[in-house]
Write an enzyme that holds these catalytic residues in place. Structure first.
Site, PDB file in Angstrom:
ATOM      1  N   PHE A 227      45.856  72.541  22.839  1.00 13.66           N
ATOM      2  CA  PHE A 227      46.161  71.318  23.338  1.00 13.66           C
ATOM      3  C   PHE A 227      46.693  70.415  22.291  1.00 13.66           C
ATOM      4  O   PHE A 227      46.316  69.271  21.874  1.00 13.66           O
ATOM      5  CB  PHE A 227      45.166  70.575  23.892  1.00 13.66           C
ATOM      6  CG  PHE A 227      44.023  71.441  24.890  1.00 13.66           C
ATOM      7  CD1 PHE A 227      44.280  71.597  26.282  1.00 13.66           C
ATOM      8  CD2 PHE A 227      42.948  72.262  24.580  1.00 13.66           C
ATOM      9  CE1 PHE A 227      43.654  72.260  27.241  1.00 13.66           C
ATOM     10  CE2 PHE A 227      42.086  72.811  25.390  1.00 13.66           C
ATOM     11  CZ  PHE A 227      42.553  72.959  26.521  1.00 13.66           C
ATOM     12  N   ASP A 249      50.434  74.429  23.929  1.00 14.53           N
ATOM     13  CA  ASP A 249      50.335  73.340  25.172  1.00 14.53           C
ATOM     14  C   ASP A 249      51.097  73.830  26.177  1.00 14.53           C
ATOM     15  O   ASP A 249      51.953  74.658  26.279  1.00 14.53           O
ATOM     16  CB  ASP A 249      50.882  71.891  24.417  1.00 14.53           C
ATOM     17  CG  ASP A 249      50.206  70.805  25.029  1.00 14.53           C
ATOM     18  OD1 ASP A 249      49.518  70.090  24.480  1.00 14.53           O
ATOM     19  OD2 ASP A 249      50.776  70.353  26.110  1.00 14.53           O
ATOM     20  N   SER A 250      50.745  72.933  27.341  1.00 16.43           N
ATOM     21  CA  SER A 250      51.660  73.324  28.449  1.00 16.43           C
ATOM     22  C   SER A 250      52.610  72.499  28.658  1.00 16.43           C
ATOM     23  O   SER A 250      53.054  72.570  30.056  1.00 16.43           O
ATOM     24  CB  SER A 250      50.509  73.515  29.869  1.00 16.43           C
ATOM     25  OG  SER A 250      49.825  72.205  29.661  1.00 16.43           O
ATOM     26  N   CYS A 339      37.437  63.852  25.116  1.00 17.19           N
ATOM     27  CA  CYS A 339      37.698  62.358  25.152  1.00 17.19           C
ATOM     28  C   CYS A 339      37.404  62.047  26.644  1.00 17.19           C
ATOM     29  O   CYS A 339      38.108  61.033  27.157  1.00 17.19           O
ATOM     30  CB  CYS A 339      39.048  62.173  24.982  1.00 17.19           C
ATOM     31  SG  CYS A 339      40.307  63.198  26.199  1.00 17.19           S
TER      32      CYS A 339
END
Ligand code: SAH
Length: 396
Positions: A227, A249-250, A339
């Site tokens: 990520f 990451d996507s 988060c």
């Protein structure tokens, strides 16, 4: 001007007595007339005792957000200006020769519900995410410009939470010639921030100190940055002399920015491998290929926005941590974050412990992470304490 009076149900003043700034719709017994969205109302306990002045939000479940608990304090431009000035002043010293950005206003925790302001170099990026902040937008933004002497302001009020307030998304330049791309200097590293199209306000400033700590562990290591967004941890690891970084990451846009950030800092691109992929699937592939790493960063997006999502999010956190622990070499370290406001630090630790158990990995917590100091968390507002992380070492 006479303010509309909001009267609470009996006993529902308890959270306000603890100075929690939210009044939920279910706590309200009676509302005088129908205050407009963002209008200041006066909140009273069932017995008539004054409790607070708050911003009214007619469609939100959080029906009012407190501006002040002080009966002598009027909510006007001067009051809001003072709050903004105090917030900005509290961050003095957080910008220095190696850091040209920081969060200047952290909403409820700075006594300004729904108002977020981040500074990247001389550009301010703001979010107005509640009816009260929206109603006072011109005053808040003028105060911010005066307190910082910044002339450029970009708005990114396109967060989902605005819908809950019955507000349309709003984004674009507000003042000055706010450029869409700004260069942030963080811990001496340069990051291009896409204020127009990046996630949130463009960068995750809350991870500043954690990037420095993780970077300091990277010397000679093979690192996995899962990520990675715009490469915050990747660049920190490269600055810390990582041998290699695999960054996943996507989001193609995020990876493009991350590549540019690696180049902008002069790191050899050969040390980094990028993968445009779903982390959950990619970690499985890496496991099946018997890959391994010395240092892994897991910084997924908010998987549980509220406590109602905690169970499903818990499974996702466990899954991804389990895979990461399996990819960790003996003696290796995992910096794992959440988060999600809906997942407490205690619950997060339980999830990671469960992941280690199921992965049959013997591991220990050797450090804890929280947000950088500019993302202060008011003690009366635990909801603001969303970022937590563990530094876990796999035993040899
Ligand atoms: N570590 C980053 C911030 C991460 S934000 C930093 O230091 O700046 C979360 C990131 O996860 C976003 O960039 C988002 O594009 C990405 N993301 C969300 N779901 C994903 C998935 N299933 N697989 C891969 N990346 C994902």
């Amino acid at each position: 001007m006479k303010l509309h009076r909001v009267t609470l149900r009996a006993g529902r003043e308890k959270s306000l007595l603890r100075r929690h700034p939210w009044v939920f719709s279910g706590a309200i017994a009676h509302v005088e007339a129908s205050p407009a969205a963002g209008a200041t109302v006066e909140v009273h306990a069932a017995d008539g005792t004054f409790m607070a002045r708050a911003a009214w939000s007619p469609v939100s479940n959080i029906r009012a957000r407190v501006w002040s608990f002080d009966p002598r304090e009027a909510i006007d431009a001067a009051f809001l200006r003072t709050r903004v000035e105090i917030s900005v002043r509290a961050r003095e010293g957080l910008r220095d020769a190696r850091n040209n950005g920081c969060r200047l206003v952290n909403a409820e925790s700075d006594g300004l519900p729904g108002f977020i302001a981040d500074r990247y170099d001389d550009v301010l990026v703001v979010q107005l995410l509640a009816a009260g902040a929206e109603a006072w937008r011109d005053v808040l933004i003028a105060a911010l410009c005066d307190a910082t002497a910044c002339a450029s302001v970009y708005e990114r009020s396109d967060a989902d939470t605005r819908q809950l307030e019955g507000l349309e998304p709003r984004a674009g330049p507000l003042r000055g010639d706010a450029p869409a791309r700004v260069t942030l200097l963080e811990n001496g590293l340069r990051y291009g921030v896409d204020v127009a199209r990046g996630q949130k306000t463009g960068f995750f400033l809350d991870q500043r100190d954690n990037r420095a700590r993780v970077g300091a562990l990277a010397d000679g290591r093979d690192v996995l940055d899962a990520f990675c967004y715009s490469g915050g941890f990747t660049c920190a690891a490269l600055a810390g002399d990582a041998r290699s970084v695999l960054a996943i990451d996507s989001s193609t846009a995020a990876l493009d920015l991350a590549r540019a950030n690696v180049a902008a800092n002069g790191f050899e691109s050969s040390r980094v491998e990028w993968r445009d992929a779903d982390v959950f699937a990619e970690l499985r592939r890496l496991r099946d290929a018997a890959a391994s790493f010395d240092l892994i960063v897991l910084d997924p997006p908010k998987l549980a926005p509220t406590a109602q999502h905690a169970e499903k999010a818990g499974r996702a956190y466990k899954d991804v941590n389990l895979l990461a622990l399996k990819l960790l070499r003996p003696g290796g370290r995992l910096a794992t974050f959440s988060c999600s406001g809906g997942v407490s630090a205690e619950l997060f630790q339980k999830i990671v412990a469960g992941a280690a158990l199921d992965a049959r990995v013997d591991a220990a917590i050797i450090g804890r992470f929280g947000p950088s100091a500019d993302h202060l968390v008011a003690l009366n507002f635990p909801e603001g304490d969303y970022l937590k992380g563990l530094l876990v070492r796999r035993n040899a």
